[in-house]
Every structure is written in structure tokens, then in C-alpha cells.
Design a protein around this motif. Structure first.
Motif, short mmCIF file in Angstrom:
data_model
loop_
_atom_site.label_atom_id
_atom_site.label_comp_id
_atom_site.label_asym_id
_atom_site.label_seq_id
_atom_site.Cartn_x
_atom_site.Cartn_y
_atom_site.Cartn_z
N ARG A 3 9.23 5.69 -3.95
CA ARG A 3 10.22 4.87 -3.24
C ARG A 3 10.11 5.10 -1.74
O ARG A 3 10.07 6.24 -1.27
CB ARG A 3 11.64 5.19 -3.73
CG ARG A 3 11.90 4.68 -5.13
CD ARG A 3 13.27 5.11 -5.65
NE ARG A 3 14.37 4.63 -4.83
CZ ARG A 3 15.66 4.79 -5.13
NH1 ARG A 3 15.99 5.44 -6.23
NH2 ARG A 3 16.60 4.33 -4.34
N PHE A 4 10.07 4.00 -1.00
CA PHE A 4 9.83 4.05 0.44
C PHE A 4 10.84 3.13 1.13
O PHE A 4 11.13 2.04 0.66
CB PHE A 4 8.41 3.57 0.74
CG PHE A 4 7.91 3.88 2.12
CD1 PHE A 4 7.18 5.03 2.37
CD2 PHE A 4 8.15 3.02 3.18
CE1 PHE A 4 6.68 5.32 3.64
CE2 PHE A 4 7.67 3.29 4.46
CZ PHE A 4 6.94 4.45 4.69
N GLU A 28 5.16 -4.90 7.61
CA GLU A 28 5.80 -5.01 6.30
C GLU A 28 4.77 -5.28 5.21
O GLU A 28 4.80 -4.67 4.14
CB GLU A 28 6.85 -6.11 6.33
CG GLU A 28 8.06 -5.81 7.20
CD GLU A 28 9.09 -6.91 7.16
OE1 GLU A 28 8.88 -7.89 6.40
OE2 GLU A 28 10.11 -6.81 7.87
N GLU A 29 3.84 -6.19 5.48
CA GLU A 29 2.82 -6.52 4.49
C GLU A 29 1.93 -5.32 4.20
O GLU A 29 1.56 -5.07 3.04
CB GLU A 29 1.97 -7.69 5.00
CG GLU A 29 2.70 -9.02 5.03
CD GLU A 29 1.81 -10.16 5.48
OE1 GLU A 29 0.64 -9.90 5.86
OE2 GLU A 29 2.28 -11.31 5.45
N THR A 30 1.60 -4.56 5.24
CA THR A 30 0.74 -3.39 5.07
C THR A 30 1.40 -2.34 4.18
O THR A 30 0.76 -1.76 3.30
CB THR A 30 0.41 -2.76 6.44
OG1 THR A 30 -0.30 -3.72 7.23
CG2 THR A 30 -0.43 -1.51 6.29
N LEU A 70 10.46 -0.64 -2.58
CA LEU A 70 10.33 -0.69 -1.13
C LEU A 70 11.56 -1.37 -0.55
O LEU A 70 11.82 -2.54 -0.84
CB LEU A 70 9.07 -1.44 -0.71
CG LEU A 70 8.88 -1.71 0.79
CD1 LEU A 70 8.85 -0.42 1.59
CD2 LEU A 70 7.62 -2.53 1.03
N ALA A 71 12.32 -0.64 0.26
CA ALA A 71 13.50 -1.19 0.94
C ALA A 71 13.13 -1.42 2.40
O ALA A 71 12.71 -0.49 3.09
CB ALA A 71 14.68 -0.23 0.83
N VAL A 114 10.51 -5.17 -3.95
CA VAL A 114 10.84 -5.17 -2.52
C VAL A 114 12.22 -5.77 -2.32
O VAL A 114 12.55 -6.81 -2.90
CB VAL A 114 9.80 -5.99 -1.73
CG1 VAL A 114 10.12 -5.95 -0.24
CG2 VAL A 114 8.39 -5.46 -1.98
N GLU A 115 13.05 -5.10 -1.50
CA GLU A 115 14.37 -5.63 -1.17
C GLU A 115 14.57 -5.53 0.35
O GLU A 115 14.21 -4.54 0.97
CB GLU A 115 15.47 -4.87 -1.89
CG GLU A 115 16.86 -5.49 -1.69
CD GLU A 115 17.92 -4.91 -2.62
OE1 GLU A 115 19.09 -5.33 -2.49
OE2 GLU A 115 17.58 -4.05 -3.45
#
Length: 232
Positions: free
Chosen positions: A119-120, A144-146, A155-156, A209-210
Motif C-alpha cells: 500500500r502506497f 501518478e502514472e509511473t 494506491l491512494a 487506485v483511489e
């Protein structure tokens, strides 16, 4: 449940707010700050710093080893990046921006994932998209894409508007931003910090992703204040 956090950019304005909020959270067992240079030691013994050369090609591998050393202790480990240029981004070339926002942050994210962190949480900016004609917004979108490509289970992405309480935000700008409703208006820096912590302790966070804009971050901040990190 106790948890640990590995954070890059924790010595910056927003990053420091995240670290303060973590230090105020009893269930946070440890905060490890990845810094390019040493800063004054934190008053809380749970907060420590590790000095790494983020420009070195070995940085992702160093991040991996650091993540692994935390994961083996048994508590859940989360990672966060609050790395950003801050004041003066207009003086940076696009390549310089990419080297930091994409190169360093991307390397940190890949290192964390390889080290077993699932979780990141990522500090970005309102309106970020890789297709923008505006340089800074475009680079934020590419960042963000990377990070998404690193393959985290969760991914938040935090996309604040004008950040009040930040040394890089003039007071009059923060004041005017309060007149702007929605995601492009003003949000308090401490609300962002608490929103990160609420993300870490949320037991109902779904995979994938949020994105969190100003309103969602305020709700997360309030949920932490009242002792329960509910979903936005």
C-alpha cells in the motif's frame, strides 16, 4: 493494529505535516524518513531518518532493502511519498522536474514494492493529467502514472488545491483560495497530514487506485480526529 510507515519527502512542508500526524497516532509503531540530508532529530523516538542519495542509480535498491528491514518485523508497513518541488517550480526545467517527480519518486515506489510493501500513498496536485498542456500539471500526471505502474495493491493519490499553512503559499493566496469552492480551493496542510494517517489506519480501504481531493481529505481528517478512519 500497530503499523509502520516508510516515507520519502517527510522533511518537506506537507511531508512534515504527515510525520507530525503519524507521531500523534498511538498505533503507529515507527516512522522511517528517507532524507537526502540529515535534519534535526525528531522528539518522538518512533521517528527516525535514513540518509540516502536519491540521485544515485542504486537508490531503488536501497529503498528495497530498507522496506524489507521493516516488513520482517511483522507489523503492516505502508509507504508514502510527499516529495515535491515546492516553491520555485517555474525556475526548474521540465527535465529537472521529471528527474525529481518521476525519477526519484518512481524509483522509491518501485523499491518499496520490491521490498514487499503493498500500500502506497502519493502526494500529487489538483487537476494532474499527463495530457495537460501545462508543464507542472503534466509532470504530476506522469508521476501518478509511473507510481501506478509499480503495481501496488492499494494506491491512494492525494490531490490538494491551494495549501494553507505551507511556507510556500503566500497568505493572500490561501485567503483567496477559501473563496473558491471545490478541489481547486484552499485546504489546510494539517488536514492533508491527517488524511494520510487516516488512509494508513483504514481497514475498509479497497484495492486499486483511489483519488482524494480537498473534500475527501477533509472528511478523512475529521474521521481521524473523531477516532475512526471511515472511507470517504
Amino acid at each position: 493494529m500497530a503499523f509502520r510507515v516508510l516515507i520519502a519527502g517527510g522533511s518537506g512542508q506537507v511531508g512534515a505535516a504527515v510525520v507530525r500526524a503519524l507521531a500523534a497516532e498511538p498505533s503507529c509503531a515507527e516512522v522511517v524518513m528517507v532524507n537526502r540530508r540529515a535534519i534535526s532529530p525528531a522528539a518522538d523516538a518512533r521517528v527516525r531518518q535514513v540518509i540516502l542519495d536519491t540521485a544515485d542509480a542504486r537508490f531503488p535498491a536501497e529503498a528495497t532493502r530498507l522496506a524489507q528491514s521493516m516488513v520482517v518485523q511483522g507489523d503492516p508497513v505502508y509507504a508514502a511519498s510527499c516529495i515535491g518541488v515546492g516553491k520555485g517550480s517555474m525556475r526548474w526545467s521540465e527535465e529537472e522536474l521529471k528527474a525529481l517527480e518521476i525519477g526519484v519518486v518512481g524509483g522509491f515506489a518501485r523499491g518499496c514494492r520490491a521490498g514487499g510493501i503493498a500500500r502506497f500513498s502519493l502526494l500529487s496536485a489538483v487537476g494532474s493529467t499527463a495530457k495537460s498542456r501545462f508543464r507542472y500539471v503534466r509532470v504530476m500526471g506522469l508521476k501518478e502514472e509511473t507510481v501506478q505502474e509499480a503495481g501496488f495493491q492499494r494506491l491512494a493519490i492525494f490531490r490538494p488545491g491551494i495549501i494553507a499553512g505551507n511556507a510556500h503559499t503566500p497568505g493572500y493566496v490561501a485567503w483567496l483560495g477559501r473563496l473558491i469552492p471545490g478541489p481547486f480551493g484552499t485546504i489546510e496542510q494539517d488536514d492533508i497530514g491527517r488524511a494520510f494517517v487516516a488512509e494508513f489506519i483504514s481497514s475498509s480501504a479497497s484495492d486499486g487506485v483511489e483519488y482524494f481531493g480537498n473534500g475527501a481529505m477533509r472528511r478523512r481528517s475529521r474521521s481521524l480526529h473523531f477516532g475512526q478512519a471511515s472511507p470517504s
